[in-house]
Every structure is written in structure tokens, then in C-alpha cells.
Write a protein that holds these residues in place. Sequence first.
Motif, PDB file in Angstrom:
ATOM      1  N   ALA A 139       5.490  -5.263  -6.218  1.00  0.00           N
ATOM      2  CA  ALA A 139       6.518  -4.553  -5.452  1.00  0.00           C
ATOM      3  C   ALA A 139       7.142  -3.437  -6.290  1.00  0.00           C
ATOM      4  O   ALA A 139       7.428  -2.344  -5.782  1.00  0.00           O
ATOM      5  CB  ALA A 139       7.590  -5.538  -4.980  1.00  0.00           C
ATOM      6  N   LEU A 140       7.357  -3.704  -7.565  1.00  0.00           N
ATOM      7  CA  LEU A 140       7.911  -2.675  -8.440  1.00  0.00           C
ATOM      8  C   LEU A 140       6.941  -1.505  -8.597  1.00  0.00           C
ATOM      9  O   LEU A 140       7.347  -0.334  -8.607  1.00  0.00           O
ATOM     10  CB  LEU A 140       8.242  -3.275  -9.805  1.00  0.00           C
ATOM     11  N   LEU A 141       5.657  -1.807  -8.729  1.00  0.00           N
ATOM     12  CA  LEU A 141       4.663  -0.734  -8.832  1.00  0.00           C
ATOM     13  C   LEU A 141       4.637   0.103  -7.562  1.00  0.00           C
ATOM     14  O   LEU A 141       4.474   1.331  -7.604  1.00  0.00           O
ATOM     15  CB  LEU A 141       3.280  -1.316  -9.108  1.00  0.00           C
ATOM     16  N   SER A 142       4.805  -0.555  -6.408  1.00  0.00           N
ATOM     17  CA  SER A 142       4.819   0.179  -5.144  1.00  0.00           C
ATOM     18  C   SER A 142       6.020   1.119  -5.083  1.00  0.00           C
ATOM     19  O   SER A 142       5.910   2.274  -4.645  1.00  0.00           O
ATOM     20  CB  SER A 142       4.863  -0.811  -3.973  1.00  0.00           C
ATOM     21  N   GLU A 143       7.173   0.639  -5.526  1.00  0.00           N
ATOM     22  CA  GLU A 143       8.359   1.501  -5.585  1.00  0.00           C
ATOM     23  C   GLU A 143       8.164   2.613  -6.620  1.00  0.00           C
ATOM     24  O   GLU A 143       8.560   3.766  -6.402  1.00  0.00           O
ATOM     25  CB  GLU A 143       9.590   0.670  -5.931  1.00  0.00           C
ATOM     26  N   GLY A 144       7.536   2.274  -7.742  1.00  0.00           N
ATOM     27  CA  GLY A 144       7.297   3.262  -8.786  1.00  0.00           C
ATOM     28  C   GLY A 144       6.375   4.378  -8.325  1.00  0.00           C
ATOM     29  O   GLY A 144       6.483   5.517  -8.792  1.00  0.00           O
ATOM     30  N   ARG A 145       5.484   4.062  -7.399  1.00  0.00           N
ATOM     31  CA  ARG A 145       4.587   5.106  -6.889  1.00  0.00           C
ATOM     32  C   ARG A 145       5.377   6.186  -6.150  1.00  0.00           C
ATOM     33  O   ARG A 145       5.070   7.377  -6.243  1.00  0.00           O
ATOM     34  CB  ARG A 145       3.554   4.474  -5.956  1.00  0.00           C
ATOM     35  N   VAL A 146       6.429   5.766  -5.418  1.00  0.00           N
ATOM     36  CA  VAL A 146       7.286   6.742  -4.746  1.00  0.00           C
ATOM     37  C   VAL A 146       8.094   7.524  -5.786  1.00  0.00           C
ATOM     38  O   VAL A 146       8.207   8.746  -5.723  1.00  0.00           O
ATOM     39  CB  VAL A 146       8.226   6.048  -3.750  1.00  0.00           C
ATOM     40  N   LEU A 147       8.641   6.804  -6.774  1.00  0.00           N
ATOM     41  CA  LEU A 147       9.440   7.466  -7.808  1.00  0.00           C
ATOM     42  C   LEU A 147       8.620   8.482  -8.598  1.00  0.00           C
ATOM     43  O   LEU A 147       9.142   9.509  -9.033  1.00  0.00           O
ATOM     44  CB  LEU A 147      10.016   6.420  -8.768  1.00  0.00           C
ATOM     45  N   VAL A 183       3.425   7.629   1.004  1.00  0.00           N
ATOM     46  CA  VAL A 183       3.841   6.688  -0.039  1.00  0.00           C
ATOM     47  C   VAL A 183       5.101   5.926   0.388  1.00  0.00           C
ATOM     48  O   VAL A 183       5.276   4.753   0.036  1.00  0.00           O
ATOM     49  CB  VAL A 183       4.069   7.407  -1.389  1.00  0.00           C
ATOM     50  N   LEU A 184       5.978   6.585   1.171  1.00  0.00           N
ATOM     51  CA  LEU A 184       7.142   5.883   1.694  1.00  0.00           C
ATOM     52  C   LEU A 184       6.733   4.770   2.645  1.00  0.00           C
ATOM     53  O   LEU A 184       7.273   3.656   2.606  1.00  0.00           O
ATOM     54  CB  LEU A 184       8.076   6.869   2.418  1.00  0.00           C
ATOM     55  N   SER A 185       5.773   5.057   3.519  1.00  0.00           N
ATOM     56  CA  SER A 185       5.293   4.045   4.474  1.00  0.00           C
ATOM     57  C   SER A 185       4.675   2.863   3.732  1.00  0.00           C
ATOM     58  O   SER A 185       4.901   1.698   4.093  1.00  0.00           O
ATOM     59  CB  SER A 185       4.280   4.664   5.434  1.00  0.00           C
ATOM     60  N   ASP A 186       3.876   3.154   2.694  1.00  0.00           N
ATOM     61  CA  ASP A 186       3.266   2.075   1.914  1.00  0.00           C
ATOM     62  C   ASP A 186       4.330   1.200   1.267  1.00  0.00           C
ATOM     63  O   ASP A 186       4.194  -0.028   1.202  1.00  0.00           O
ATOM     64  CB  ASP A 186       2.340   2.657   0.840  1.00  0.00           C
TER      65      ASP A 186
END
Length: 617
Positions: free
Chosen positions: A428-436, A528-531
Motif C-alpha cells: 500500500a505504501l508503494l502504491s501511494e509512493g507511485r503517486v508521490l 496512478v490516482l485510480s490505482d
Amino acid sequence: MNVELNDLIELFAYKVDDLEAGREPKGGTGSLLHLRRRLLEAKLPGPLAKRFREIDRRYRAVQERGPALTAAHEAAPEVSAAEVAEIDLGIVDLPIEEDILPVEEDQTQALLQAFAEDVYWARLNRELARVVRGLTGGQRYELRLAYAFLQNFEAYSASPSFARDFNLSKFTLSEPIPALSDPLVTLDDEEIALALLREVFRIALRLGDGKIYPLPLPPEGVLPYLRRFLRRIVETPESLPVTPPGGGPTSDELRAALDEARRSALTAHEREQLVRDLEEKLREVAAQERRMRMVAEEDRRRFLAAAERLTAILRRYLPAPRGEAVFPEVPEPLAGSADAGPKLDELPRDATMVTLRRVPTRLTLGGVPLTLSVAGEHTQLTVAGEEHPLREGEPLSVPYETWEVWAFLRGDHVHVRLEMREGAQLSALLSEGRVLAHLVHPHADYAYLRLLRAFSARLKGPVNYEEYSPESAGRFAEAPLDTLEAFARKGLGVVKQRLRKTPGGLKLLREVAVSLGLEPEGQKLLRVLSDWLNFRPPTRETMGGDLGIATIAGEPVNVQAGNLVLSVRQTDDAVYVGTAGSVPRKLGDLMVWPLDDGAVVIAREGRRLAHTYVKVL
């Protein structure tokens, strides 16, 4: 007790049924009024209190109609006039809404507090189990000091001077810090180490409440007091005693023997030989003692550092205001009747926790199908078709896909919550990091960050898009990278909250992108937001690059992205990331390291790391 109260409420219901039908209640009106007064004065648990209120409303409706109750009074000669007057006063002066509701509210708050403590300890046990894995190797300074703290604290807390000795000026050591080879202290066992740390936390949570330890500390003073106690143990000379090897004489004893030999009545030759032997022995023992004092002083320095690390662990996991952890929230029990069960339509769609009465219930929580079954005193929770018994005081943990399903039973209520599994949390953190990674990249004057800010404002209403022109991005380029990342992450959280209140709000991002002339960037950000918002555990394919997993140990961990090598190292309780010739950055749970065409995303949970490369351009 609950069974007896339930029987009394049923009896009260039968008597009210008779009263509504115009019949005299069995046992007379006096018995009905005595029974009602007893139930009013009893501390009824939530479900029983609610049932009693429903029956009592019917009773008061009959009372307001008057004739039936009057006739019943006249037909009850066994009740004296004084007794009826006394009971009537009770009817007037003890209204149900004022007497029962406060008791139920108090009981509900106590129940929620108990559930919150259950959740806190379940989380803490999981976190401490991670912590002890890194403490059971090497010299085990933290665990040896924690053991000495427990022994000395229990001894000193029983002394008369403990109650007012905030600065520990009267503290005397009762037991030294155990040696690494002490056969009575097996601190290499993770279960023993975990129990040791749990006991330290129990003391920290009990200090200041006045129930067990008579030391009136404010909550904010608990952590400084424990830090002083740990350092006081280490700074006491007897905590690390210096003894000569083999249990031989000390240098002081040899000096006394040497003085005695010089004054002895031996012959000059014998005295000279004895003095030479003693002087040689004294030199050896003194040299050995100096070496041991140096070792002890080095150990003392290391134990002082261990005291700071133990304090940091306490600060991180103790709930505020004692520490920095957030005490768990527990929702109030869902309303409902005893027959129909809780009103599950009151449950938010994205809820991950719920408190239920102990009645048969079916629900879906966070996509997890759950069934609560009750048979007499036995309770069980079925998670996706698999049955698990629930026992009071024993938390239940069941893994299911990306979740851990936690359940806690207390009396007539069950609290169920979903916690992210360890590996899923990193994902989950990696998914958030992709947006960041997109938001902090300087591409096109921080196009992605400007898009996000304009989109956040659009979710509230009409927007002046000139405020988000390239000129507005000047301050982003001047901000330190950590500050920019924190700003972008906070904005991302705001957008997530506003999207929850605006179904279908993601469609507005296209409008924002067109208005700013950033259609390609808008499409990427939308994806990336949707993901991220529809999170699923990332794979090597969905993350768009290679995933790396590592564990932080004593040696630095290298994270490679192309020709760039990032070094991750732990210093005390902090983790830093850096490259050759750069200032290291402190790693919390997530970090983005921008590159020319993308970024390296590093996620951390305890000692575990996950990292990936995200292409932005």
C-alpha cells in the motif's frame, strides 16, 4: 446476574401485558410497582436497559390513560396507603430517561475503552515481536538493561521513599545489570524478550494512575521518569561491578598485604623476596583492573545508548500523551433490537471496523464476508466460510487476502476490525509512493502537483485556474525535498477525503487538466490516482518495474536504480538514506528519491524495506 435481570424484565413485561388488557397484574399492583422500582435502581447492561425502556413506555402509556391503573389500585387492598404514596413518588421522581440512560452511556464508554485497550495490546504485541528480532542478537544491551530495570523498579516501588522520589535521588541499586553469560537470564529467546518488553510497557501504562504505584506522575512525565530510571541504573557504579579475574585479591587487598610485608619481622632476604612477589602481583592485578575498568566504562557508554533506544521504543509505541502513538478508536455498538440484530445499513461502505452486540449477524466488512454465530455461551466468527471460536480476553486474528481480521469479545459485545497485513502494508505504501513520485517531480514546472492542487480545489467548487499557472510553482523548486514530499502527501490525503464525499469526482480531473493545458499529465495522474484509490497488492507487472525487498540490519542496505546506488542504514532508532557526497535523508514509512526521468520509491515497515523504480517521463 444478567440471567436474573432478564427474568425480572420478562416478569415486568407479563405484568404490563395484564395491565394493558385491563386485568389486575398477578401478585397485585404493589408487586408490579416494587418490581419496576427495583429495575429502575439496577444497573442494567445495554441490551437489557433498552428492552426495559420499551416495556416501561407501555407501562407509562397505561398510567397516563388512568382508569385501568386506578381500578387496579382499588383492587389491591394488600398495599397500604403509605406504601402506595411512596411508590407513586418513585414513579414521578425516577423517570426512565434520566435514570437508565446515563448508566447505559457510562457502560458504553467503559466498553469502548476496554475494546480500545484490547486493540492497543494486540497491535503492540505485533510491533514488539518485530522489535525483539533485532534485540536478541549480539550483546543484547537493551534487553539486559530492561531486565535490570524490572528487577530494580519492583524492588524500589515497594520502598517507602518511592512515592515522592521523582528525581530518584534516594534510589539504591538492588540488582546489577546481568552479564551476557548469566545462565539465569536467557534473553536470546524471542518469547522471553517479548514478555520482558511487554512488562516494561505495562509499568509505563500503570505509572501515574495511582492504582498500583503510589507515584503521582502526570502522563507527560512518565517517559522522562523512565528515562531517568534507566540512566540511574547504568550510572550506579555497582550496576557494572569490576572484579578481578578468577576471584583473586583486588589491588587494594594487595597494597594492604604489601604494607604488612614491609613491616613484617621476616629476615631482610625473605622480606625483600615477599615484597618483590607482591609488587609483581600488584602490577598484574592493577593492569588487569585498568583494562576491566575501561571495558566497564565502554559498556556503561553502550548501556546509556541502550537506555536512549529503549526510551525511543517507549516513546514510539506508548499512546499519547505518554508517547507518540495514537490510541485506537472503537465505534459505538450499532443500534438494533434484540430480535432483528444490529442495523447494518448504518455501517459506512468503506468501514474497516464495527462493534456488534453478541447476536447472530451476517455482514461484509471491507469486502470480507463475516458471520457472527451465537449458541448459548459459545460465540464464533466465520471468516469467508472458515469458523473460528471467540473467547473473552483472547483476541482472534485471521489472515484474509490483504487483511488481518481481528475480533475481540467482551461480555455481550464483539468488536471486529480489519488491519492491513504486514506485506500488504508495504504494498500500500508503494502504491501511494507511485503517486508521490509524480507529484514531487519537477517535470513541466511541477505539473502533477499543480494538477493535484487544482483538482483538490475543484472538488470543493469553481476554481480560478490562473492560481495554478507555472509561475505558482516557484516555491516548490525552493523547498527542501522532504518538505515538498510532506506537502504533496498531505494534499494527497485531502484529495482522498474529498473524493469520498464526491462520488464520481475523479471525472473532474479531466476538466482540470484541459483547463491547465496539461492533458497528457492529467491522464497519467488519473491512472496512478485510480490505482492508488482502488488499491490492490502491486505485482512486478502493475508497478511497472522491479520490486526489491530487504531487511535493515547492522550493515547498510544498498538500493540500486540504474547507475544510482542509495545506501540505507540505521542509526539508533532512525533510518537514513543517502548517496555518496549527499546529505542523508531520514526515512519514515515512505520516501521518494527523484531522478531525471522518474524516481525511486522506498517503503519501510519496522525493519522491512520494499523499493521500486517509477518512470514519470
